[in-house]
Design an enzyme around this catalytic site. Structure first.
Site, mmCIF file in Angstrom:
data_model
loop_
_atom_site.group_PDB
_atom_site.id
_atom_site.type_symbol
_atom_site.label_atom_id
_atom_site.label_comp_id
_atom_site.label_asym_id
_atom_site.label_seq_id
_atom_site.Cartn_x
_atom_site.Cartn_y
_atom_site.Cartn_z
ATOM 1 N N GLN A 11 -18.650 88.795 -38.271
ATOM 2 C CA GLN A 11 -18.166 89.933 -37.662
ATOM 3 C C GLN A 11 -16.694 90.051 -38.224
ATOM 4 O OE1 GLN A 11 -19.133 90.935 -33.246
ATOM 5 N NE2 GLN A 11 -18.988 88.692 -33.447
ATOM 6 N N ASP A 35 -18.947 76.319 -49.090
ATOM 7 C CA ASP A 35 -19.417 75.709 -48.046
ATOM 8 C C ASP A 35 -17.972 74.489 -47.552
ATOM 9 O OD1 ASP A 35 -19.915 73.374 -46.093
ATOM 10 O OD2 ASP A 35 -21.986 72.388 -47.599
ATOM 11 N N ILE A 36 -17.606 74.976 -46.737
ATOM 12 C CA ILE A 36 -15.845 74.337 -46.450
ATOM 13 C C ILE A 36 -15.447 73.453 -45.878
ATOM 14 C CG2 ILE A 36 -15.273 77.080 -45.594
ATOM 15 C CD1 ILE A 36 -15.239 76.333 -42.990
ATOM 16 N N ASP A 101 -10.622 81.793 -27.043
ATOM 17 C CA ASP A 101 -10.078 81.371 -25.763
ATOM 18 C C ASP A 101 -11.024 80.402 -25.444
ATOM 19 O OD1 ASP A 101 -12.202 82.851 -25.828
ATOM 20 O OD2 ASP A 101 -12.812 83.084 -24.038
ATOM 21 N N TYR A 124 -18.659 73.328 -28.488
ATOM 22 C CA TYR A 124 -17.726 74.422 -28.821
ATOM 23 C C TYR A 124 -16.072 74.590 -28.442
ATOM 24 C CZ TYR A 124 -16.598 79.413 -30.445
ATOM 25 O OH TYR A 124 -15.583 80.420 -30.542
#
Length: 290
Positions: A11, A35-36, A101, A124
């Site tokens: 996004q 590919d990080i 957040d 996450y």
């Protein structure tokens, strides 16, 4: 100025490419190009391109899936930023990293400032916090931008989900006891670019650090849904369904969500003159979300 953008098909990444194209020497990559989580790939690309700025918009953002995909979450959200930070330091680049957040537990009465204690509830948030700590450890030249409730015309998000459901249903139950600031992806991209331009101009090292950037005014998911349907009805996209507010307990999910995601954006406004995202204005072009 040479700018490397990772996660260019997400996004925010998509908006960054739109806003940066033609303005800088841009290298925009997604997972297929870089590919990080592969340290050697990151080192090779950064060493070859030698960017002035790296904007990391890549992340594993599937909050519920993260509970089952812990290793993948940490690989993308912690290891990837760490490798980018190491490579940035090696070539003298500034790393701009997008966080969330979800690093907070969401149990505070007021709004969250950058200095408040973190305490993520799920994988996450924990993996994203680990990424923040890794970035700060590996380089001095960094911006960590925490944001929340991201939406935009590109990709998957709450606005698109509501528009899809609103066309098919006469009534919807939406959680009304979680609060935050919906944040338009285009505004996040704009904030990052504005910060980048200021840093490149004056080079003030005191500006590096953690910042909050999210939308205003703060609302519940239920209130946000009602605003979406109001704009959609005005635009003739659908007839607004009846929206009923429900509690989090009535809509169980694999991962716990922060009840309070309200973020204090005074620091970024003071340092960079960047105001919170006006999400209501961003909904005016709601036809673009279909």
């Amino acid at each position: 100025m040479r700018v490397l953008v990772t996660g260019c098909n997400g996004q925010v990444g998509h908006c960054l490419v739109q806003q940066l194209t033609g303005r800088v020497e841009l290298l925009a990559v997604d997972r297929a190009e870089l590919d990080i989580t592969n340290q050697n790939e990151v080192e090779a690309l950064v060493s070859e391109f030698k960017p002035s700025f790296i904007i990391n918009a890549a992340a594993h953002t599937a909050v519920d899936k993260a509970e089952e995909e812990e290793a993948l979450s940490y690989a993308v959200n912690r290891d990837g930023p760490m490798f980018l930070a190491e490579s940035a330091a090696r070539v003298g680049a500034t790393l701009m990293h997008i966080s969330t957040d979800y690093v907070f537990p969401g149990n505070k009465d007021g709004i969250y400032s950058e200095d408040d204690a973190t305490g993520p509830l799920g994988v996450y948030g924990k993996s994203k916090l680990a990424g923040e700590l890794a970035v700060a450890e590996k380089t001095d030249k960094f911006i960590i931008l925490r944001t929340a409730w991201v939406f935009g015309e590109h990709g998957h998000n709450f606005v698109k989900t509501m528009l899809r459901l609103g066309k098919d249903r006469d009534a919807l139950n939406i959680v009304g006891d979680q609060y935050g600031g919906p944040t338009y992806a285009g505004h996040i991209a704009g904030a990052l670019i504005s910060m980048m331009n200021q840093l490149s101009t004056d080079g003030d090292s005191s500006l590096y650090g953690i910042y909050h950037f999210s939308g205003a005014p703060h609302v519940s998911w239920c209130e946000f849904a009602e605003s979406i349907f109001q704009e959609a009805e005005k635009s003739g996209l659908l007839e607004a369904p009846k929206v009923t507010s429900i509690t989090t307990d009535m809509y169980p999910t694999p991962a716990a969500r922060p009840a309070n995601s309200k973020m204090d954006c005074d620091k970024i406004e003071s340092a960079f003159n960047i105001k919170p995202s006006d999400w209501r204005l961003a909904l005016k072009n709601i036809n673009e979300y279909v």
